[in-house]
Design a protein around this motif. Sequence first.
Motif, short mmCIF file in Angstrom:
data_model
loop_
_atom_site.label_atom_id
_atom_site.label_comp_id
_atom_site.label_asym_id
_atom_site.label_seq_id
_atom_site.Cartn_x
_atom_site.Cartn_y
_atom_site.Cartn_z
N VAL A 2 50.52 50.30 33.37
CA VAL A 2 51.58 49.35 33.71
C VAL A 2 52.17 48.81 32.41
O VAL A 2 51.43 48.50 31.47
N ALA A 24 58.54 44.95 35.07
CA ALA A 24 57.27 45.66 35.15
C ALA A 24 57.49 47.04 35.73
O ALA A 24 58.28 47.21 36.67
N ASN A 27 52.16 52.04 37.41
CA ASN A 27 51.25 52.19 38.54
C ASN A 27 51.07 50.85 39.27
O ASN A 27 50.04 50.19 39.18
N ILE A 28 52.10 50.45 40.02
CA ILE A 28 52.10 49.14 40.66
C ILE A 28 52.11 49.28 42.17
O ILE A 28 52.99 49.92 42.72
N SER A 30 51.49 46.18 44.04
CA SER A 30 52.17 44.91 44.28
C SER A 30 51.90 44.00 43.09
O SER A 30 51.03 44.27 42.27
N ILE A 31 52.69 42.93 43.00
CA ILE A 31 52.51 41.95 41.93
C ILE A 31 52.32 40.57 42.54
O ILE A 31 53.11 40.16 43.39
N ASN A 76 60.61 44.30 40.58
CA ASN A 76 59.41 43.93 39.81
C ASN A 76 59.78 43.21 38.52
O ASN A 76 59.23 43.49 37.45
N VAL A 99 48.90 42.20 38.42
CA VAL A 99 49.31 43.42 39.10
C VAL A 99 48.15 44.01 39.89
O VAL A 99 47.04 44.15 39.36
N ARG A 101 47.05 47.37 41.04
CA ARG A 101 47.41 48.73 40.67
C ARG A 101 47.35 49.66 41.87
O ARG A 101 46.58 49.46 42.80
N SER A 107 43.00 44.45 40.49
CA SER A 107 43.92 43.40 40.07
C SER A 107 43.75 43.16 38.58
O SER A 107 42.65 42.79 38.13
N TYR A 110 48.64 41.89 33.11
CA TYR A 110 49.30 42.58 32.00
C TYR A 110 50.26 41.62 31.29
O TYR A 110 50.81 40.70 31.91
#
Length: 121
Positions: A2, A24, A27-28, A30-31, A76, A99, A101, A107, A110
């Motif tokens: 990320v 961002a 490899n996300i 959700s945030i 993002n 994040v 991943r 979690s 970053y």
Amino acid sequence: QVQLVESGGGLVQAGGSLRLACAASGNIFSINNMAWHRQAPGKQRELVAVITTSSITDYAASVKGRFTISRDNAKNTVYLQMNSLKPEDTAVYYCNADVLRGRDYQSVVYWGQGTQVTVSL
């Protein structure tokens, strides 16, 4: 992996405005919370503003009423609108994001690389 990439810093006169952005990518899944911090020369890094997934916000007392944090979940991206800037706002501004991943569903927090904001008299 990320990555968080900040943009929008620069030199501005006191009383002026700047808008920072932090995007961002990677490899996300959700945030969760996103935030802006800053670090002035010779000082510790401090939290400036934070925003939750439902856009609940909180600010440091020193910027309340002058700065506004917002986010675009589809992109993002988190923003920091800075108005009525003062010389004491001069610092390197960093964004961070909590994040979740995509592959391992871990979690991880970053950080971006930082962007310089300089406010002159």
